[in-house]
Design an enzyme around this catalytic site. Sequence first.
Site, PDB file in Angstrom:
ATOM      1  N   GLU A   1     -21.634  -5.311 -67.775  1.00 37.44           N
ATOM      2  CA  GLU A   1     -22.176  -7.006 -67.587  1.00 37.44           C
ATOM      3  C   GLU A   1     -21.648  -7.088 -65.885  1.00 37.44           C
ATOM      4  OE1 GLU A   1     -20.295 -10.198 -70.705  1.00 37.44           O
ATOM      5  OE2 GLU A   1     -19.251  -9.377 -69.534  1.00 37.44           O
TER       6      GLU A   1
ATOM      7  N   GLY B   1     -14.937  -6.991 -80.319  1.00 37.13           N
ATOM      8  CA  GLY B   1     -15.376  -5.769 -80.086  1.00 37.13           C
ATOM      9  C   GLY B   1     -14.469  -5.309 -78.711  1.00 37.13           C
ATOM     10  N   ASP B   2     -14.149  -6.635 -77.564  1.00 34.91           N
ATOM     11  CA  ASP B   2     -13.901  -5.776 -76.410  1.00 34.91           C
ATOM     12  C   ASP B   2     -12.683  -5.500 -77.267  1.00 34.91           C
ATOM     13  OD1 ASP B   2     -15.815  -6.536 -74.818  1.00 34.91           O
ATOM     14  OD2 ASP B   2     -14.931  -8.834 -75.194  1.00 34.91           O
TER      15      ASP B   2
ATOM     16  N   SER C   1      -6.849 -14.533 -77.677  1.00 36.10           N
ATOM     17  CA  SER C   1      -6.814 -13.911 -79.114  1.00 36.10           C
ATOM     18  C   SER C   1      -6.044 -12.745 -79.869  1.00 36.10           C
ATOM     19  CB  SER C   1      -7.733 -14.230 -79.531  1.00 36.10           C
ATOM     20  OG  SER C   1      -9.037 -13.343 -79.171  1.00 36.10           O
TER      21      SER C   1
END
Length: 305
Positions: A141, A253-254, A293
């Site tokens: 990114e 995924g992170d 989260s």
Amino acid sequence: MDVNVVVVGSLNMDLVTRAERLPRAGETLAGESFATVAGGKGANQAVAAARLGARVAMIGCVGADAYGEQLRAALEREQIDCQAVTSVEGVATGVALIVVDASSQNAIVVVAGGNGQLSPAAVAHFDGLLQQAEVIICQLEVPQATVEHTLARGRALGKTVILNPAPAAGPLPADWYASIDYLIPNESEAAALSGLPVVSLESAEAAAGRLLALGAGKVIITLGEQGALFADGQCFEHFAALPVQALDTTGAGDTFVGGFAAALAQGKSEREAIAFGQVAAALSVTRAGAQPSIPGLNDVQGFRP
């Protein structure tokens, strides 16, 4: 502080809405909720690694605006070293527009903003952080030249180099692979990089084999509800997913990447690190949002499926 994980990557403000389903082209839907949440793949992975026991520094760029200030503050609350998070005048902080449907699937549009200003020179200015690190993490990114510089510098310094190739629209430059110790794509990213469909465990093995042949050190393909596939050129090993009730898959995924890196930095074996990352990711999907989260170390250590 001394750091053992350095993340070179993106910081975004996530603008998140929930709706019954994802809209079709040209369609307007009524949403159920809206929130602004600190995100960006780089920042998410930094937060995950920090919450899961690593000493983390972040290298990135934000705009000189309110979102940039909020993102920096969010990282500092996690005790992340932010000396290399640079505010750039005249550009907006990166944003991600996220729609989450009732089945917890999402659609995301990312606007790079300040992330596009993270140059190789900006990373080189903070080379001392890379020198301290045991593990260096990159994503896609930020500008390609910056990722290339970081991968090569990590290899030259003898660090453990992780590339999470997200978002991936096609193959990576061929000369990147030799600098990557762990390539960690999801199914769609593995398909884009390998040119092979990834729709089953068997097809994931074929894609992983192709990526190893291109020169990646080791490959971990995250497969959502199917778990994860590890490949090192000697064998393929499948790690089954943990049984949880998913609420929101954003950031899973992170969380896996950050947890995996934190475990490696703490001396765990790669298989222990994969299992650790899987528990962290499984817990993350039971909660809403990206960074909100991400579980803490005590949550993961106390998890009982």
